[in-house]
Write a protein that holds these residues in place. Structure first.
Motif, short mmCIF file in Angstrom:
data_model
loop_
_atom_site.label_atom_id
_atom_site.label_comp_id
_atom_site.label_asym_id
_atom_site.label_seq_id
_atom_site.Cartn_x
_atom_site.Cartn_y
_atom_site.Cartn_z
N THR A 186 0.83 -1.21 0.00
CA THR A 186 0.00 0.00 0.00
C THR A 186 0.86 1.25 0.00
N LEU A 187 1.90 1.26 0.84
CA LEU A 187 2.76 2.44 0.92
C LEU A 187 3.44 2.71 -0.42
N PHE A 188 3.85 1.64 -1.11
CA PHE A 188 4.47 1.83 -2.42
C PHE A 188 3.47 2.37 -3.43
N GLY A 189 2.25 1.86 -3.36
CA GLY A 189 1.21 2.37 -4.26
C GLY A 189 1.00 3.86 -4.05
N VAL A 190 0.96 4.29 -2.79
CA VAL A 190 0.78 5.71 -2.49
C VAL A 190 1.98 6.51 -3.01
N ALA A 191 3.19 5.92 -2.87
CA ALA A 191 4.39 6.62 -3.36
C ALA A 191 4.29 6.83 -4.87
N VAL A 192 3.81 5.81 -5.60
CA VAL A 192 3.65 5.95 -7.05
C VAL A 192 2.63 7.05 -7.36
N LEU A 193 1.55 7.10 -6.59
CA LEU A 193 0.55 8.15 -6.80
C LEU A 193 1.16 9.54 -6.56
N PHE A 194 2.03 9.64 -5.56
CA PHE A 194 2.70 10.91 -5.31
C PHE A 194 3.54 11.32 -6.52
N ILE A 195 4.26 10.34 -7.10
CA ILE A 195 5.10 10.65 -8.26
C ILE A 195 4.22 11.10 -9.42
N ALA A 196 3.08 10.45 -9.59
CA ALA A 196 2.16 10.84 -10.66
C ALA A 196 1.69 12.27 -10.46
N GLN A 197 1.65 12.74 -9.21
CA GLN A 197 1.26 14.12 -8.92
C GLN A 197 2.47 15.06 -8.89
N GLU A 198 3.62 14.57 -9.34
CA GLU A 198 4.88 15.33 -9.36
C GLU A 198 5.34 15.74 -7.96
N ALA A 199 4.94 15.00 -6.94
CA ALA A 199 5.44 15.27 -5.58
C ALA A 199 6.55 14.26 -5.31
N TYR A 200 7.71 14.48 -5.97
CA TYR A 200 8.78 13.49 -5.92
C TYR A 200 9.34 13.32 -4.51
N PHE A 201 9.50 14.45 -3.83
CA PHE A 201 10.10 14.39 -2.50
C PHE A 201 9.22 13.59 -1.54
N LEU A 202 7.91 13.85 -1.61
CA LEU A 202 7.00 13.09 -0.74
C LEU A 202 7.10 11.60 -1.02
N ALA A 203 7.20 11.26 -2.31
CA ALA A 203 7.28 9.84 -2.67
C ALA A 203 8.53 9.21 -2.06
N ALA A 204 9.67 9.92 -2.19
CA ALA A 204 10.91 9.37 -1.65
C ALA A 204 10.81 9.22 -0.13
N VAL A 205 10.27 10.26 0.53
CA VAL A 205 10.18 10.21 1.98
C VAL A 205 9.20 9.12 2.43
N GLN A 206 8.14 8.95 1.65
CA GLN A 206 7.18 7.88 1.94
C GLN A 206 7.88 6.53 2.01
N VAL A 207 8.74 6.28 1.00
CA VAL A 207 9.43 4.99 0.97
C VAL A 207 10.47 4.91 2.08
N ILE A 208 11.26 5.99 2.25
CA ILE A 208 12.35 5.93 3.23
C ILE A 208 11.81 5.81 4.65
N VAL A 209 10.82 6.64 4.98
CA VAL A 209 10.35 6.67 6.37
C VAL A 209 9.36 5.54 6.65
N TYR A 210 8.32 5.44 5.84
CA TYR A 210 7.30 4.46 6.18
C TYR A 210 7.73 3.04 5.85
N ALA A 211 8.12 2.82 4.57
CA ALA A 211 8.51 1.45 4.22
C ALA A 211 9.86 1.09 4.84
N GLY A 212 10.78 2.07 4.88
CA GLY A 212 12.13 1.75 5.30
C GLY A 212 12.34 1.73 6.79
N ALA A 213 11.51 2.43 7.55
CA ALA A 213 11.75 2.48 8.99
C ALA A 213 10.58 1.93 9.79
N ILE A 214 9.37 2.40 9.51
CA ILE A 214 8.26 2.07 10.39
C ILE A 214 7.83 0.62 10.24
#
Lengths: 228, 399
Positions: free
Chosen positions: A38-66
């Motif tokens: 789910t978190l990856f899906g949301v990250a892809v949606l962020f990229i589709a909205q050109e919110a690249y930084f949010l997408a990266a942080v989504q993966v690093i913080v949520y998928a990578g740490a939490i």
């Protein structure tokens, strides 16, 4: 447009599938992995909205740490078997969950179907922010100028949470199992009966060590052994 | 942004991107094959042995032979394994290793106003598979995804040694990711951009981030990177004497080969990232040359020469340094590297602000250094008093 639609549908499908998996799988690790999907899906949606930084942080913080933390707890505590599902910790939580879930769904549908301006009175942002400045720069500038107070308060809040967690986790009862972690200065505080014990010639010869060098070349491990 | 994708995207652009992907994929695989041979040969040299010397000239085809052997072996899966996750884990380990390489610029002419743009079949493009705005954050994101491969491999094997190995691996990788990220942040302050192309471009003409950031972030990155790779002296993850083989104990045949491949691929990519961040990537003197020679041959030559140095360094670490104990590992990461990287980050930020606002750099540097020193001493005091406090509790509780 077709590409965007395709991306949206695929990412939406992954999000929904993952969310269903979180609820439906029996195995806790599978639940956590579905959450990652789910978190990856949301990250892809962020990229589709050109919110690249949010997408990266989504993966690093949520998928990578939490979620890693979740998995860590699951692994260490061994709660990978299906828990007792028959008993509710809070009375009536299932009914409440259904009621609130339906209510939130209804509210979202009303907000969605009644048009972009009804809920807040201002038009919703429907297009990507078309700007030449990268979104990282925009976020950074907003955080450290207009919202710097909120940013600092959040930082303080997180620090307090960390300190609180450390204080709660400290327990002085129970035997300590990591004796060997302490260095020499800490061992001095252990009130071992040192020089008289260690420097004792009888004991040293019993250990087969040289009696002359025993006194000044004592490292912490020797001290410990000698005291036993 | 890649100039290739800034206008309309037609068939030619898609074909060029596909070509770049295929070439990067193949180059990385061949590079990994040679890296395995290089490492075995070099370690053998340092230990006074011969190393592989049967397959091909100087044993260079040994990796290929091993790969073919692993390919034809039987896939076993343990009785207690979780079948789906057990099969998934090797891919979770391999794919991030590939993806990181996509943002590494491997050639191009960065001298003058060239910005590393090369002309390929009449189209302007960069010599890297992708140049996203978030550039280096993608590297950090992929290194945090790579944790899953190792963690799930250990858990899904349904066996205790792999589980212990993966628990160690996860805590180690998550801990050192913080130091890694903080040292990268210092580079980003100097470079002013997340894009790998712009980071390399900013270092053209010998203004390498190695000295522009003052050496410390590089040292922190090198140590944290080695820990992130789980390579010796940080290979507690698969410590043979303690854990049989660590997280991949129960893996055989092709699935084991994937972990093996991912490990060496990560070594190559981490070296490439170090070269990109601190040593100017493919930039270097172009001797007034222009055209394809400066774009491809010189650029790639510089990149490869720098890469080789770090591949050697990683092998050198492995051959010479003894493995750390677990508490030493955690102490090094949390009590030394993270505070050091954070403090240095603050100093570099202060100097950057001083230059931008035309303050006296020497005064700012002095104040920042004094602040750093004070913070370091406070930290040392806190660690010492914390340890003494614990000892008091130890005495009170135990006796």
């Amino acid at each position: 447009m077709r590409v965007e639609m395709f991306t949206f549908l695929l990412a939406g499908l992954i999000c929904l599938g993952g969310a269903l998996g979180v609820v439906l799988f029996r195995n806790t690790v599978h639940n956590a992995l579905s959450l990652v999907a789910t978190l990856f899906g949301v990250a892809v949606l962020f990229i589709a909205q050109e919110a690249y930084f949010l997408a990266a942080v989504q993966v690093i913080v949520y998928a990578g740490a939490i979620v890693i933390l979740f998995l860590f707890v699951i692994m260490l505590l061994g709660v990978d078997r299906a828990d007792q599902m028959g008993v509710d910790p809070i009375v009536g939580q299932r009914t409440a969950a259904v009621v609130f879930g339906v209510a939130i769904l209804g509210l979202s549908l009303v907000a969605l179907l009644s048009g972009p301006e009804v809920v807040t009175g201002t038009p919703a942002t429907t297009a990507a922010l078309s700007s030449d400045i990268p979104d990282v720069n925009q976020i950074g500038e907003a955080l450290f100028t207009d919202y710097v107070f909120a940013f600092e308060i959040t930082a303080v809040l997180l620090t307090i949470a960390v300190v609180g967690a450390v204080v709660l986790a400290r327990r002085s009862d129970g035997p300590v199992i990591d004796e060997d972690e302490f260095d020499g200065t800490a061992l001095d505080a252990l009130a071992l009966e040192e020089p008289s014990d260690v420097g004792d010639p009888d004991q040293d010869t019993a250990d087969g060590a040289d009696p002359g060098s025993g006194a000044d070349e004592t490292d912490p491990d020797d001290l410990e052994e000698a005291s036993r | 942004m890649d100039p290739l994708l800034s206008g309309d995207v037609g068939l030619a652009e898609i074909l060029i991107v596909l070509l770049k992907v295929v070439v990067a994929f193949a180059a990385l695989l061949i590079g990994v094959m040679l890296m395995v041979w290089f490492e075995r040969k070099l370690v053998a040299d340092m230990q006074n042995r011969l190393g592989p010397n049967r397959a091909g000239p100087f044993g260079v085809l040994q990796t290929l032979a091993d790969g073919i052997k692993l390919f034809f072996k039987e896939e076993l899966s343990p009785q207690n394994a979780d079948p789906f996750v057990y099969r998934l884990a090797p891919y979770l380990s391999l794919i991030p290793a590939f993806l990181v390489f996509a943002v590494v610029p491997i050639a191009g002419n960065f001298s003058g106003d060239n910005d590393g743009v090369v002309t390929m079949f009449g189209h302007e493009t960069l010599m890297q598979v992708a140049d996203p705005q978030i550039g280096i954050l993608l590297v950090l994101a992929m290194s945090s995804v790579a944790v899953y491969g190792i963690m799930l491999a250990g858990w899904s094997s349904g066996s205790k040694y792999p589980l212990l190995g993966s628990v160690r691996a996860t805590s180690q990788m998550v801990s050192y990711e913080a130091a890694l990220g903080l040292s990268v942040a210092t580079v980003l302050i100097v470079a002013g951009s997340l894009s790998t192309n712009l980071i390399v471009d900013g270092q053209a003409g010998g203004r390498w981030n190695l000295w522009m950031t003052g050496l410390v972030p590089f040292v922190v990155f090198l140590i944290a990177g080695t820990a992130e790779l789980n390579r010796p002296p940080f290979d507690l993850v698969e410590a043979e004497q303690e854990l049989v083989g660590g997280f991949h104990t129960e893996y055989t045949a092709l699935r084991f080969a994937m972990f093996f491949l991912a490990e060496f691929m990560n070594t190559v990519t981490m070296s490439a990232i170090i070269v990109t961040l601190f040593f100017g990537g493919p930039s270097g003197p172009s001797f007034g040359l222009d055209g394809w020679f400066a774009d491809y041959v010189l650029g790639f030559g510089y990149f490869f020469a720098k890469l080789l140095v770090f591949l050697f360094v990683f092998v050198w670490f492995r051959a010479t340094l003894p493995r750390l104990r677990y508490d030493q590992l955690m102490d090094l990461g949390w009590k030394l590297l993270i505070p050091l990287a954070l403090g240095w980050f603050l100093v570099v930020a202060a100097v950057k602000v001083a230059i931008d606002t035309t303050w006296n750099v020497a005064v700012v540097l002095g104040v920042a250094a004094a602040g750093l020193l004070l913070g370091g001493m406070l930290l040392k005091l806190a660690i010492r008093s914390g340890s003494e406090h614990r000892t008091d509790e130890f005495v009170g509780g135990d006796r």
